[in-house]
Design a protein around this motif. Structure first.
Motif, short mmCIF file in Angstrom:
data_model
loop_
_atom_site.label_atom_id
_atom_site.label_comp_id
_atom_site.label_asym_id
_atom_site.label_seq_id
_atom_site.Cartn_x
_atom_site.Cartn_y
_atom_site.Cartn_z
N SER A 62 -7.74 3.41 0.06
CA SER A 62 -8.30 2.09 -0.26
C SER A 62 -9.51 2.30 -1.17
O SER A 62 -10.20 3.31 -1.06
CB SER A 62 -8.77 1.37 1.00
N PHE A 122 0.29 -0.28 -4.82
CA PHE A 122 -1.13 -0.63 -4.89
C PHE A 122 -1.21 -2.14 -4.81
O PHE A 122 -0.67 -2.84 -5.67
CB PHE A 122 -1.75 -0.17 -6.22
N TRP A 180 -8.56 -2.85 -3.15
CA TRP A 180 -7.22 -2.40 -3.50
C TRP A 180 -6.78 -1.39 -2.45
O TRP A 180 -7.50 -0.47 -2.11
CB TRP A 180 -7.20 -1.77 -4.89
N CYS A 198 5.20 3.93 -4.14
CA CYS A 198 3.78 3.76 -3.82
C CYS A 198 3.39 2.36 -4.29
O CYS A 198 3.71 1.96 -5.41
CB CYS A 198 2.92 4.80 -4.50
N GLU A 245 -3.65 1.27 -1.20
CA GLU A 245 -2.46 2.01 -1.60
C GLU A 245 -1.66 2.37 -0.36
O GLU A 245 -2.18 3.02 0.56
CB GLU A 245 -2.81 3.27 -2.37
N LYS A 291 -0.57 -6.55 -7.89
CA LYS A 291 0.28 -5.55 -7.25
C LYS A 291 0.84 -4.62 -8.30
O LYS A 291 1.30 -5.07 -9.36
CB LYS A 291 1.41 -6.24 -6.49
#
Length: 120
Positions: free
Chosen positions: A74, A95, A82, A93, A84, A107
């Motif tokens: 984070s 974000f 944000w 992955c 992850e 996003k």
């Protein structure tokens, strides 16, 4: 601490508007205006001020990792959080910009992401 001051201010303004309605107008108008002041204060805190207070002045905020995903990291970018996460089912992955109510939420999805995670 700042959160408590904010809510004290909102409650003080709500009580002041209700008192002014009783004193100078009608009780019905005063109560409606007080409810509107409280609602605006609640929405402002819920959608904007909570992250700002936590980042700038300290505080507590709780978010959850979506089921089936694993949390990686984070970070704060300006006043936005944000997060992850890794989704092993899709090997992506993700974000995500955290915002309550999913308003103006960013996003970024990285496909074929294979973070160095221990094998299960």
């Amino acid at each position: 601490m700042v959160t408590y001051l904010y809510w004290l201010l909102v409650l003080f303004l709500t009580a002041g508007v209700a008192f002014a309605g009783f004193r100078f107008g009608t009780a019905k108008i005063g109560l409606l205006a007080a409810a509107l002041v409280f609602l605006v204060g609640f929405i402002a805190y819920h959608f904007h001020y909570q992250q700002l207070f936590v980042k700038r002045y300290g505080g507590v905020m709780t978010i959850s990792v979506p089921s089936g995903q694993r949390h990686i990291a984070s970070t704060w970018k300006d006043d936005h959080l944000w997060v992850e996460n890794y989704d092993p089912a899709t090997n992506q992955c993700i974000f995500s910009e955290y915002s309550k109510g999913n308003l103006l939420e960013g996003k970024v999805v990285i496909k074929n992401c294979n973070p160095l995670m221990p094998n299960q």
